[in-house]
Design an enzyme around this catalytic site. Structure first.
Site, PDB file in Angstrom:
ATOM      1  N   LYS A  21      10.534 -21.870  59.699  1.00  0.00           N
ATOM      2  CA  LYS A  21      10.447 -21.642  60.700  1.00  0.00           C
ATOM      3  C   LYS A  21      10.159 -20.178  61.164  1.00  0.00           C
ATOM      4  CE  LYS A  21      10.946 -25.152  62.985  1.00  0.00           C
ATOM      5  NZ  LYS A  21      12.593 -26.241  63.677  1.00  0.00           N
ATOM      6  N   ARG A  91      16.643 -23.120  68.083  1.00  0.00           N
ATOM      7  CA  ARG A  91      16.263 -24.034  67.268  1.00  0.00           C
ATOM      8  C   ARG A  91      16.338 -23.741  65.413  1.00  0.00           C
ATOM      9  NH1 ARG A  91       9.671 -22.099  67.382  1.00  0.00           N
ATOM     10  NH2 ARG A  91       9.328 -24.189  67.004  1.00  0.00           N
ATOM     11  N   GLY A 100      11.762 -32.913  61.768  1.00  0.00           N
ATOM     12  CA  GLY A 100      12.909 -33.866  62.568  1.00  0.00           C
ATOM     13  C   GLY A 100      14.689 -34.172  61.557  1.00  0.00           C
ATOM     14  N   MET A 102      16.937 -31.780  61.589  1.00  0.00           N
ATOM     15  CA  MET A 102      18.023 -30.897  62.276  1.00  0.00           C
ATOM     16  C   MET A 102      17.613 -30.636  63.382  1.00  0.00           C
ATOM     17  SD  MET A 102      19.477 -28.574  59.118  1.00  0.00           S
ATOM     18  CE  MET A 102      17.504 -27.801  59.664  1.00  0.00           C
ATOM     19  N   ARG A 335       3.198 -23.796  59.760  1.00  0.00           N
ATOM     20  CA  ARG A 335       3.998 -24.218  57.958  1.00  0.00           C
ATOM     21  C   ARG A 335       2.724 -25.053  57.244  1.00  0.00           C
ATOM     22  NH1 ARG A 335       8.066 -28.975  60.656  1.00  0.00           N
ATOM     23  NH2 ARG A 335       6.372 -29.994  61.125  1.00  0.00           N
ATOM     24  N   HIS A 452       7.063 -39.609  63.547  1.00  0.00           N
ATOM     25  CA  HIS A 452       7.610 -39.811  62.788  1.00  0.00           C
ATOM     26  C   HIS A 452       7.896 -40.520  61.346  1.00  0.00           C
ATOM     27  CE1 HIS A 452      11.835 -41.037  60.901  1.00  0.00           C
ATOM     28  NE2 HIS A 452      12.444 -39.002  60.711  1.00  0.00           N
ATOM     29  N   SER A 778       5.964 -41.385  16.326  1.00  0.00           N
ATOM     30  CA  SER A 778       6.026 -41.786  17.581  1.00  0.00           C
ATOM     31  C   SER A 778       7.370 -41.955  18.229  1.00  0.00           C
ATOM     32  CB  SER A 778       4.964 -43.272  17.374  1.00  0.00           C
ATOM     33  OG  SER A 778       4.319 -43.475  19.481  1.00  0.00           O
ATOM     34  N   ASN A 782      12.420 -45.710  24.344  1.00  0.00           N
ATOM     35  CA  ASN A 782      13.262 -46.665  25.458  1.00  0.00           C
ATOM     36  C   ASN A 782      14.425 -47.096  24.365  1.00  0.00           C
ATOM     37  OD1 ASN A 782      11.524 -47.050  26.883  1.00  0.00           O
ATOM     38  ND2 ASN A 782      10.539 -48.561  26.320  1.00  0.00           N
ATOM     39  N   CYS A 846       6.093 -43.024  23.313  1.00  0.00           N
ATOM     40  CA  CYS A 846       5.045 -44.195  23.879  1.00  0.00           C
ATOM     41  C   CYS A 846       6.791 -44.939  24.820  1.00  0.00           C
ATOM     42  CB  CYS A 846       4.799 -44.961  22.363  1.00  0.00           C
ATOM     43  SG  CYS A 846       5.396 -45.595  21.186  1.00  0.00           S
ATOM     44  N   TYR A 866       1.443 -35.569  21.613  1.00  0.00           N
ATOM     45  CA  TYR A 866      -0.320 -36.680  22.817  1.00  0.00           C
ATOM     46  C   TYR A 866       1.702 -37.614  23.393  1.00  0.00           C
ATOM     47  CZ  TYR A 866       0.848 -40.488  19.100  1.00  0.00           C
ATOM     48  OH  TYR A 866       0.707 -41.438  18.977  1.00  0.00           O
TER      49      TYR A 866
HETATM   50  P1  ADP Z   1      11.389 -28.950  64.684  1.00  0.00           P
HETATM   51  O1  ADP Z   1      11.902 -28.195  63.548  1.00  0.00           O
HETATM   52  O2  ADP Z   1      12.371 -30.500  64.725  1.00  0.00           O
HETATM   53  O3  ADP Z   1       9.942 -29.164  65.211  1.00  0.00           O
HETATM   54  P2  ADP Z   1      11.540 -27.108  66.695  1.00  0.00           P
HETATM   55  O4  ADP Z   1      12.764 -26.291  66.208  1.00  0.00           O
HETATM   56  O5  ADP Z   1      10.236 -26.640  65.671  1.00  0.00           O
HETATM   57  O6  ADP Z   1      12.309 -28.204  66.285  1.00  0.00           O
HETATM   58  O7  ADP Z   1      11.682 -27.364  68.169  1.00  0.00           O
HETATM   59  C1  ADP Z   1      10.943 -28.410  68.775  1.00  0.00           C
HETATM   60  C2  ADP Z   1      10.549 -28.874  69.992  1.00  0.00           C
HETATM   61  O8  ADP Z   1       9.980 -28.017  71.031  1.00  0.00           O
HETATM   62  C3  ADP Z   1       8.731 -28.724  68.922  1.00  0.00           C
HETATM   63  O9  ADP Z   1       7.581 -28.689  69.385  1.00  0.00           O
HETATM   64  C4  ADP Z   1       8.347 -26.858  69.388  1.00  0.00           C
HETATM   65  O10 ADP Z   1       6.907 -26.230  69.398  1.00  0.00           O
HETATM   66  C5  ADP Z   1       8.873 -27.274  70.046  1.00  0.00           C
HETATM   67  N1  ADP Z   1       9.783 -25.481  70.833  1.00  0.00           N
HETATM   68  C6  ADP Z   1      10.612 -24.813  70.150  1.00  0.00           C
HETATM   69  N2  ADP Z   1      10.778 -23.593  70.819  1.00  0.00           N
HETATM   70  C7  ADP Z   1       9.682 -23.777  71.869  1.00  0.00           C
HETATM   71  C8  ADP Z   1       9.820 -22.417  72.791  1.00  0.00           C
HETATM   72  N3  ADP Z   1      10.160 -21.946  73.167  1.00  0.00           N
HETATM   73  N4  ADP Z   1       9.481 -22.970  73.930  1.00  0.00           N
HETATM   74  C9  ADP Z   1       8.516 -24.116  73.975  1.00  0.00           C
HETATM   75  N5  ADP Z   1       8.462 -24.774  73.224  1.00  0.00           N
HETATM   76  C10 ADP Z   1      10.000 -24.955  71.953  1.00  0.00           C
HETATM   77 MG    MG Z   2       8.672 -28.129  65.087  1.00  0.00          MG
END
Ligand code: ADP
Ligand code: MG
Ligand code: MG
Length: 891
Positions: A21, A91, A100, A102, A335, A452, A778, A782, A846, A866
């Site tokens: 990130k 973040r 999701g 962390m 990403r 999720h 061959s 297993n 095989c 092979y």
């Molecule tokens: P994850 O890795 O779980 O996606 P993020 O760090 O990306 O967590 O953040 C979770 C949510 O918060 C995401 O939707 C992100 O866009 C939003 N978010 C994070 N930082 C900001 C910010 N500075 N302003 C507005 N929204 C934010």
């Molecule tokens: Mg995110």
């Protein structure tokens, strides 16, 4: 050591240090995109934090404060100010994306006073208190560990007061204030002190919480499942932008191509007047990106341009997070997007065609294991099905399984061996990952394609349906209702993640076909790879499948299955039970045309391609009935006989009983202490030569007949379980004679080979001798694994391998992933010794390992010719083989 990088300083290649990130936020800042300013604390700091938390926090504190000053300058706001407060997000960001897994805290910097300042400044009380409400909730959950559901309960209570279907946006300022009061009371009750008002304190507690989240249970589980090393997480501190400022604001996620099918059209979802994870969490049902065209036309085109630019820059499909604040677009994350296996293939091939990436890059980007899921099942069109409901198709493929309503039960059942589980949840959360892992598919009542459950299931390549709003889940009673049907825990359902259909019970599924981009991909793999890919196929039907899936021959055709067929088994049993040579020959003469017929069909299908046939391998008792059953039958006969003797004074069943006696004594005489090491393989051919002779006759008769018809056939006769050259010599001399006689009879030219299976360690160790007689080796990995480890597979896998894995005594199950150190070294040695004697010796594998990517790569590295695997694994094997060739070249 530099622990902090401003977004101006980093770039995309610093992922290891800044996390994905942070590195990408830096890169996008460099590209001049609209990124809220911020800075990143490195993963190194996080790793050191786990060694010495106090020292690390001391070290980074002054740096954090300095960077905060810069942020204040840049934004014109002040951290902790009561009039114009700077709010930030804290973040997490790992090196490899763990969606999701962390924690993140938004709107940090608010307190009882600054919330009023924010309200005055923006003239938007609702917005200010909504942000405060969210911050209270997130901080309490993420940093203080108070369960989120407790806050949700309060929120729900106030929403209900307004109306049954009220949403969070329906709460106005005065109601939000009440929610906030309740939140604070809850906090005090749980923690025993009031909510921290000092923004600096809030900030450092949050930084520590993000560090710690790297080692929380769900993150650890995810890392283990996904094989992610202990990199540590970076922490990003970024100025907030607000999508919850009203109807001219929004937040959303978008993909530069459709992650479910790979179509080159962008795809996404957004919510107006919302913040952060509202879209992902499935709180409200989001709008499609298309709707934005009307609602925010200018931003829509700006977003598309940005995505296009990012995709070209990263040379891969991008998954971005964006926020619109008062009509202005901000990008918050990019990403490489997760995608379904079929999307992965389509995108890779399309990008090659667009000139964005090379063929080699396309191949290297694919995960062979996930591609195997591409061979998705679908519901048989002819089946009569009862569709219960429809949901959003989130991850393709059809699957049947028992409905299970919680992750723990799913995991427990899976551990007990249940293979068909469908996890049914209102929605899933990161805490449910172990349940998703244990299930074959997932069904949720809420959420959209970016929820999720959808994201994780796609990543795992499992079928998923989300947002099935017609079903009503009752978690407590472990059931769901749809119309007037009730599906209870343990009831079978079928979900089709491709179409979104939820179906009652178990339904017939059909295997997939290979076409379109997948076919093109396999052609590329064929161009690049040097390792041959053959199929393990026992029947004409298998052979047909193998050919369709691109097999270059058959590496293993086992003949025992042909013996097991219903009409044949009694004849085979007669053959085994025959007292005299004549009687045995009589039975064998009956089996001969049947075997010949099988081989004929298989050879014909595989025209021009080599077909390796293994002579009968298993111990003979496998063809006889179970001893206890025959004893029981005899018991019944005896009782009937005794009865008629006492009543009528006749015993009509004497003959029958005698027969049973014979069978019982035969079963007894054939029974072995350790059948896997007993009378089987070539040993069988030495003790009962007529069986092998019949088989070789059948092979060569079929081959010669086809030859006469002008169809090219390349039979390879494989003599199994050889440990000594003398065994092989004995059997081969005898069988060569049969082969030559047959060929002479038909008077044709036939290309054929005699070879052996290397599956006894002694054969590998004396391969220089074995190669005098064997034209091919061959590797039967297993058996070779069983004998190298001294593990009997069935016992080992059932009894102690799971424990070994658990205690990390074994890293992998050696029956799944080829053991390169032991078994692999034997293979290497055998190839080396064998080729010394016979330079043109052909070698293959095989065992089941022939279809497993890491084992295939190893096979390539030791110079095997092979691999052979089950037909539906051929595409996977080809991709793995191509990857091995590319990696080798790179080295
Ligand atoms: P994850 O890795 O779980 O996606 P993020 O760090 O990306 O967590 O953040 C979770 C949510 O918060 C995401 O939707 C992100 O866009 C939003 N978010 C994070 N930082 C900001 C910010 N500075 N302003 C507005 N929204 C934010
Ligand atoms: Mg995110
Ligand atoms: Mg074997």
């Amino acid at each position: 050591m530099k622990f902090i990088y401003d977004f101006n300083e980093g770039n995309k290649d610093l992922k290891n240090l800044l996390g994905g990130k942070g590195a990408n936020l830096s890169e996008m800042t460099r590209l001049g995109l609209n990124i809220p300013p911020g800075f990143t604390i490195t993963t190194e700091a996080c790793l050191l934090y786990f060694q010495d938390p106090v020292e690390v926090m001391q070290k980074i504190t002054p740096d954090v404060m300095n960077h905060l000053k810069d942020l204040e300058k840049e934004t014109g706001k002040k951290f902790g100010d009561v009039q114009n407060p700077l709010l930030v997000s804290v973040r997490s960001g790992s090196v490899v994306s763990m969606p999701g897994m962390m924690d993140t805290v938004l709107n940090l910097g608010l307190n009882d006073e600054s919330v009023m300042g924010l309200a005055n400044l923006t003239k938007n009380k609702r917005f200010a208190y909504d942000s405060w409400r969210r911050f209270l909730q997130m901080f309490s959950d993420v940093v203080m560990g108070i369960g989120d559901e407790k806050f949700e309960r309060i929120l729900t209570k106030y929403k209900r007061k307004i109306g049954r279907n009220a949403q969070d946006t329906d709460l106005d300022f005065s109601e939000l204030r009440k929610v906030i009061a309740d939140y604070k009371a809850l906090y005090e009750k749980e923690i025993g002190s009031s909510f921290p008002q000092d923004p600096v304190k809030q900030l450092f507690l949050s930084i520590e919480a993000v560090f710690k989240s790297w080692n929380n249970r769900r993150a650890k589980t995810y890392r283990k499942i996904s094989n992610i090393p202990d990199f540590g997480t970076a922490v990003n501190i970024q100025a907030m932008v607000f999508g919850n400022k009203g109807n001219n604001s929004a937040t959303g996620v978008a993909f530069s191509r459709d992650p479910s099918n790979g179509q080159n059209q962008n795809f996404g979802e957004y919510l107006t007047n919302a913040q952060g994870e509202d879209v992902v969490a499935g709180i409200r049902t989001p709008k499609k990106l298309d709707t934005m065209k009307e609602e925010f036309p200018e931003i829509y085109s700006e977003l598309l341009e940005t995505m296009d630019r990012l995709e070209k820059h990263y040379r891969d499909m991008q998954d971005i997070e964006f926020t619109i604040e008062d009509g202005k677009l901000y990008i918050l994350q990019t990403r490489n997007g997760k995608r379904t296996p079929s999307a992965a293939v389509k995108i890779a091939i399309d990008m090659v065609k667009e000139g964005l990436i090379t063929k080699e890059e396309a191949i290297m980007r694919l995960d062979p294991k996930k591609i195997s899921k591409l061979l998705f099942k679908s519901i048989d069109e002819n089946a009569i099905i009862h569709v219960l409901a429809h949901g959003i198709s989130a991850s393709p493929g059809a699957v049947s399984g028992i409905a299970i309503f919680d992750a723990d039960t799913a995991e427990t059942l899976a551990n007990e061996g249940e293979k068909e589980i469908i996890l049914v949840r209102p929605q899933t959360k990161p805490d449910d990952v172990h349940g998703l892992y244990a299930s074959s598919g997932v069904l949720t009542q809420f959420g959209g394609k970016t929820s999720h459950a959808a994201v994780v299931a796609r990543g795992m390549g499992k079928p998923a349906i989300v947002g099935a709003s017609d079903i009503e889940i009752d978690e407590e009673n472990k059931e769901f209702r749809v119309a007037d049907m009730v599906v209870r825990e343990g009831d079978y359902i079928t979900i089709d993640g491709t179409t979104g259909q939820i179906i009652e019970g178990k339904v017939p599924l059909v295997e997939p076909e290979i076409e379109g981009e997948f076919l093109e991909l396999l052609q590329i793999a064929d161009e690049i790879k040097s390792l041959g890919v053959r199929a393990n196929a026992d029947t004409p039907l298998d052979a047909q499948k193998a050919l369709e899936f691109g097999a270059e021959g058959i590496g293993l055709c086992r003949t025992e299955h042909m013996f097991m067929e219903k009409e044949r088994l009694p004849i085979v049993q007669n053959m085994i039970m025959a007292r005299t040579k004549e009687n045995r020959q009589e039975a064998l003469d009956k089996i001969l045309p049947m075997q010949k017929g099988d081989f004929y069909e298989i050879f014909k299908i595989m025209e021009g391609k080599p077909v390796t046939i293994r002579l009968l391998d298993p111990p003979l008792h496998e063809f006889l009935p179970e001893l206890s059953i025959v004893q029981l039958e005899r018991q019944e006969l005896r009782m009937t006989n005794a009865l008629s003797k006492s009543l009528l004074n006749i015993s009509p069943l004497d003959e029958e009983i005698k027969k049973k006696n014979k069978v019982i004594s035969l079963i007894r005489s054939l029974s072995e202490e350790n059948p896997m090491m007993g009378l089987r393989g070539c040993r069988l051919g030495i003790v009962w030569p007529e069986i092998n002779e019949m088989q070789v006759k059948a092979i060569f008769q079929a081959a010669c007949e086809l030859k006469l018809q002008g169809i090219n056939v390349i039979p390879e006769v494989m003599i199994p379980l050889v440990g000594m050259i003398s065994e092989l010599q004995y059997v081969k001399v005898q069988l060569m004679q049969v082969a030559l006689e047959t060929i002479k009879e038909y008077n044709v030219e036939l290309e054929y080979k005699f070879g052996t299976m290397i599956e006894v360690p002694r054969a590998a160790l004396t391969a220089n001798e074995i190669a005098i007689e064997a034209e091919f080796f061959s590797f039967g990995t297993n058996d070779l694994t069983q004998m190298t480890y001294g593990f009997s597979r069935d016992d080992a896998e059932g009894k102690f391998i799971p424990i070994y894995l658990n205690k990390e005594i074994l890293e992998h199950n050696p029956f799944e992933i080829l053991d390169q150190e032991g078994v692999g070294q034997l293979m290497k040695l055998a190839i080396k010794l064998g080729k010394k004697t016979r330079p043109d010796l052909k070698t293959g594998i095989c065992g089941e390992h022939g279809g497993e990517p890491s084992s295939i790569k190893f096979s390539h590295s030791i110079g095997l010719d092979y691999v052979s695997c089950s037909p539906f694994r051929i595409p996977v094997a080809k991709i793995a083989a191509a990857q091995a060739a590319i990696e080798n070249k790179q080295e």
